[in-house]
Motif scaffolding. Structure first.
Motif, PDB file in Angstrom:
ATOM      1  N   SER A  49      17.282  17.924 -17.632  1.00  0.00           N
ATOM      2  CA  SER A  49      18.400  17.922 -18.580  1.00  0.00           C
ATOM      3  C   SER A  49      17.958  18.404 -19.954  1.00  0.00           C
ATOM      4  CB  SER A  49      18.989  16.510 -18.688  1.00  0.00           C
ATOM      5  OG  SER A  49      19.489  16.082 -17.451  1.00  0.00           O
ATOM      6  N   ASP A  50      16.797  17.912 -20.400  1.00  0.00           N
ATOM      7  CA  ASP A  50      16.275  18.346 -21.694  1.00  0.00           C
ATOM      8  C   ASP A  50      16.010  19.853 -21.703  1.00  0.00           C
ATOM      9  OD1 ASP A  50      16.296  15.717 -22.569  1.00  0.00           O
ATOM     10  OD2 ASP A  50      14.225  15.354 -21.940  1.00  0.00           O
ATOM     11  N   LEU A  51      15.413  20.333 -20.600  1.00  0.00           N
ATOM     12  CA  LEU A  51      15.111  21.759 -20.516  1.00  0.00           C
ATOM     13  C   LEU A  51      16.392  22.585 -20.548  1.00  0.00           C
ATOM     14  CD1 LEU A  51      13.017  23.992 -20.180  1.00  0.00           C
ATOM     15  CD2 LEU A  51      13.151  23.650 -17.694  1.00  0.00           C
ATOM     16  N   GLY A  52      17.428  22.094 -19.865  1.00  0.00           N
ATOM     17  CA  GLY A  52      18.708  22.803 -19.888  1.00  0.00           C
ATOM     18  C   GLY A  52      19.263  22.925 -21.294  1.00  0.00           C
ATOM     19  N   LEU A  53      19.129  21.850 -22.081  1.00  0.00           N
ATOM     20  CA  LEU A  53      19.601  21.896 -23.465  1.00  0.00           C
ATOM     21  C   LEU A  53      18.766  22.858 -24.306  1.00  0.00           C
ATOM     22  CD1 LEU A  53      20.324  18.102 -24.089  1.00  0.00           C
ATOM     23  CD2 LEU A  53      22.004  19.944 -23.848  1.00  0.00           C
TER      24      LEU A  53
END
Length: 397
Positions: A49-53
């Motif tokens: 999720s962090d990487l997607g952001l």
């Protein structure tokens, strides 16, 4: 009484070489970012999720820069803006590589995306100018060089990162970009600023009403959004579709986007010849119909192999729709070229960045097969308004 015959411009003029090199560099740097992502996530302790952001920061940076760069091109011409942004890209990969914290890395990715997206607008505007000067289509091959650069960046990046680490890779990629910018700098076509008044045959013509002009630009942008959305849908979800719904192996499922992108790159290098021979409107219409057939075949396919063939056909079809739309936007009468291209680029890349998220949400309830069979329905709109693509042939009048 003597007659003078004007020689046709060379097939590969210095100006065409320079703008093609800009596309190659842009694609190469985007491709070079892809193999860095695993190490980037590990170094900063990012989950999915962090990487997607973080990746979204890149996309938001691109979309924020595009309108501003369009205004700069209208006031200063495309050459100066394109070369300045190309020079700025040289520092981007090293900055992302050494960013020590999540916040600084997010800022570096935002800047990286902004510079890459702004350069995208400027180099497309410069390619339109080269087309006008040479009375020859070049936009499809320029986009082909972008695809080629992406493949080269990803391939070379994987090898360098595995053998020498991310820091050496970032320096090597930036050095190659610097060499490309140095080669293109003295050869890039110098174009004048594009004021808000159009001049036809030396006589100023009044600008069309804002509503009418805006409608044409935004409709061209909607066409770009629709024909670029399937690229994001195949990139993000094609492998999962083959794996989950058609039982493909991991190796085979990877060919979904591979077949699509390889067919697209091949057809882009042939597209200019086809467009010069048959005209932009006819080329766009045949391309759109071929893309619709490919997507439909992929969605209705009984096996992964047939779906891969469908994705390849879709790649052949979509290959030249976006370059033609960009050329048409750059030639819309009475409009600042940079503004028109920035609007079309903004909307088109919005389709790639954000539509796959919506598609993924819908596919949870319907499956991906229905998605790929439904996407051709949306392509009907570009087909209906394909007459707008006649502006892509304006430089040949």
């Amino acid at each position: 009484m003597s007659t003078t015959t004007l020689a046709a411009p060379p097939l590969l003029s210095p100006q065409r070489f320079a703008v093609s090199l800009m596309f190659l560099i842009n694609g190469f740097l985007v491709g070079s970012w892809a193999p860095k992502i695993p190490e980037f996530a590990l170094r900063l302790g990012l989950d999915e999720s962090d990487l997607g952001l973080m990746i979204m920061c890149f996309g938001i940076g691109s979309l924020c820069a595009m309108p501003a760069v369009g205004a700069l091109i209208a006031g200063r011409g495309s050459r100066r803006v394109m070369l300045a942004l190309a020079a700025a890209t040289i520092a981007c990969l090293p900055l992302v590589t050494v960013a020590p914290s999540i916040w600084l890395a997010a800022m570096a990715l935002f800047v990286f995306g902004g510079v890459i997206g702004g350069m995208d607008v400027a180099m497309n505007a410069n390619a339109v100018e080269v087309e006008k000067r040479q009375s020859r289509a070049i936009m499809s091959s320029c986009h082909g060089f972008w695809s080629l650069g992406g493949v080269a960046g990803a391939g070379l990046g994987g090898v360098l990162i595995a053998g020498y680490g991310v820091h050496i890779h970032a320096l090597a990629a930036s050095t190659l970009a610097l060499a490309g910018v140095a080669l293109a700098w003295p050869r890039a076509l110098a174009d004048p600023p594009h004021p808000h008044e159009a001049h036809i045959h030396g006589q100023p013509s009044s600008r069309p009403g804002l509503l009418a002009a805006g409608a044409t630009v935004w409709l061209t942008g909607i066409i770009c959004l629709i024909v670029m959305t399937p690229e994001g849908a195949i990139l993000d979800w094609g492998a999962l579709y083959l794996r989950q719904e058609l039982g493909a192996s991991p190796a085979l499922s990877g060919l979904a986007f591979g077949a699509f992108s390889a067919a697209m790159a091949l057809m882009r290098f042939l597209g200019d010849l086809v467009r010069d021979r048959y005209g932009a409107v006819a080329t766009f219409r045949v391309s759109a119909i071929l893309a619709m057939a490919g997507l439909g075949l992929a969605g209705a396919a009984p096996s992964a192999q047939i779906a891969i063939v469908g994705f390849a056909l879709a790649g052949l079809g979509f290959a030249n729709t976006v370059p033609i739309a960009f050329s048409a936007a750059g030639n819309l009468p009475g409009l600042p070229q940079g503004l028109a291209i920035s609007v079309v680029t903004f909307m088109g890349y919005s389709g790639i960045l954000f539509a796959p998220s919506v598609i993924g949400f819908i596919a949870e309830h319907t499956g991906f097969a229905l998605i790929y069979m439904a996407l051709p329905v949306f392509v009907i709109l570009p087909l209906v308004f394909s007459g707008l693509m006649r502006h892509a042939d304006r430089q040949q009048a």
